[in-house]
Design a protein around this motif. Structure first.
Motif, PDB file in Angstrom:
ATOM      1  N   GLU A  55      -4.241   0.868  -9.860  1.00 47.01           N
ATOM      2  CA  GLU A  55      -4.000   1.654  -8.654  1.00 47.01           C
ATOM      3  C   GLU A  55      -3.376   0.793  -7.559  1.00 47.01           C
ATOM      4  OE1 GLU A  55      -7.806   3.178  -7.677  1.00 47.01           O
ATOM      5  OE2 GLU A  55      -7.882   4.578  -9.374  1.00 47.01           O
ATOM      6  N   ARG A  56      -3.842  -0.430  -7.437  1.00 46.63           N
ATOM      7  CA  ARG A  56      -3.290  -1.330  -6.423  1.00 46.63           C
ATOM      8  C   ARG A  56      -1.848  -1.685  -6.725  1.00 46.63           C
ATOM      9  NH1 ARG A  56      -8.345  -5.600  -5.536  1.00 46.63           N
ATOM     10  NH2 ARG A  56      -9.692  -4.176  -4.342  1.00 46.63           N
ATOM     11  N   ALA A  57      -1.556  -1.895  -8.016  1.00 44.17           N
ATOM     12  CA  ALA A  57      -0.185  -2.220  -8.412  1.00 44.17           C
ATOM     13  C   ALA A  57       0.746  -1.046  -8.119  1.00 44.17           C
ATOM     14  CB  ALA A  57      -0.140  -2.571  -9.893  1.00 44.17           C
ATOM     15  N   THR A  58       0.268   0.182  -8.413  1.00 44.25           N
ATOM     16  CA  THR A  58       1.067   1.382  -8.151  1.00 44.25           C
ATOM     17  C   THR A  58       1.303   1.548  -6.661  1.00 44.25           C
ATOM     18  OG1 THR A  58       0.158   2.459 -10.109  1.00 44.25           O
ATOM     19  CG2 THR A  58       1.189   3.875  -8.463  1.00 44.25           C
ATOM     20  N   SER A  59       0.244   1.307  -5.868  1.00 44.14           N
ATOM     21  CA  SER A  59       0.355   1.423  -4.414  1.00 44.14           C
ATOM     22  C   SER A  59       1.342   0.407  -3.860  1.00 44.14           C
ATOM     23  CB  SER A  59      -1.016   1.218  -3.785  1.00 44.14           C
ATOM     24  OG  SER A  59      -0.924   1.218  -2.380  1.00 44.14           O
TER      25      SER A  59
END
Length: 332
Positions: A322-326
């Motif tokens: 999720e952090r990478a996508t964000s």
């Protein structure tokens, strides 16, 4: 006027003139100096009074160097001026400057050694610390230095600071080792420091160090492999940062430090642990935990069973995704 009276008058006049000269000189050396802000000065070992006076004049602390030299001679203080680094207050007079150089406390510098560095990294840090002098003749054994803030004076030897760190480590162990928990799964101070170094590299959160220690102690008691990533990294880099994720091939690599491959503790510490990690190794929390993984909040999620741990790992991986996508969205 008789010759006798003339002589007395001349003598009286000389006394008056001498008194006036003395008064003027005292005013010159006791009045506020030209310095308008605090200033540190360095008096190097072996520097003579003339060189010191010249330096003080050049740095704007004296109006003229002669008054400083004369004052030092008159007070027989020319041999009392000490080497070191001194803080001179604004508007300090000649007398006050001389007094500071004779009796004042030298400025204390400090160097802070972060917890978890290798001995080679600590030596490199000391080598770059301004104010220390001399070479370090050897890199100490891993885990023999206590990370802490150390105070020193300008010109102190680097080797002396290193010896103080070794002494501090020995003193701490002498204090903590006799009071350790009974029935720990290790029997030597070296093993305790080795475990503490793994704890140090696994978490910087002091509050959870005893819990992390309990996981490794429980695993040692059950003859389970410790499976600690920092031990893998140490086997690859020798204590330097890896700078990237661990490769599967590195997890499978046979090294004396890879606790995915060996049972028990590595042969020696993988870093220099701080006091909190050493205390945690000797006083682990009372728990049944066998696993832990990062929780994404600066700490770790602990588990007693493998399926619970796997769920925590899955949660951590989702959070990373999720952090990478964000981050990608922000970059777009």
């Amino acid at each position: 006027m008789t010759r006798g009276r003339v002589t007395i008058s001349i003598f009286a006049l000389l006394l008056i003139l001498t008194g006036l000269a003395g008064g003027l000189f005292y005013h010159q050396i006791s009045r506020p100096g030209p310095l308008t802000a605090p200033q540190r000065i360095l008096v190097e070992r072996g520097k003579g009074l003339g060189a010191i006076a010249h330096m003080l004049e050049q740095r704007g602390l004296l109006r003229d160097r002669l008054s400083f030299r004369l004052t030092a001679r008159l007070l027989k203080a020319d041999r009392d001026v000490r080497a070191g680094e001194f803080e001179i207050k604004p508007y300090a007079s000649v007398l006050e400057i001389l007094d500071e150089l004779r009796f004042g406390d030298a400025v204390l510098r400090r160097v802070t050694i972060p917890e978890g560095l290798s001995s080679a990294q600590i030596v490199a840090l000391l080598s770059e610390t301004e104010g220390l002098v001399g070479e370090i003749d050897r890199i100490p054994a891993e885990g023999t230095l206590l990370p802490e803030t150390y105070y020193f004076s300008y010109g102190d030897e680097r080797q002396t600071i290193l010896k103080r760190m070794e002494r501090a480590q020995l003193d701490l162990l002498a204090l903590l080792w006799p009071d350790r928990e009974p029935d720990l799964p290790f029997s030597t101070e070296l093993e305790a420091i080795t475990l503490a170094s793994i704890i140090e590299k696994e978490t910087a959160n002091h509050a959870e160090k005893p819990l992390v220690a309990s996981v490794f102690v429980n695993r040692l008691r059950r003859n389970m492999r410790l499976q600690s990533d920092p031990t893998v990294i140490y086997g690859v880099t020798g204590g330097e940062p890896l700078g990237r994720p661990i490769l599967r091939s590195e997890l499978d690599r046979e090294t004396p430090f890879n606790t995915y491959r060996i049972k028990g503790l590595p042969p020696h510490p993988i870093a220099n642990p701080g006091a909190a990690s050493i205390a945690a190794a000797l006083h682990p929390a009372d728990s049944d935990y066998l696993y832990f993984v990062a929780d994404g909040k600066g700490g770790h999620a602990f588990a007693t069973r493998l399926f619970e741990h796997n769920a925590n790992v899955a949660r951590w991986r989702r959070l990373l995704k999720e952090r990478a996508t964000s981050s990608e969205t922000v970059l777009k």
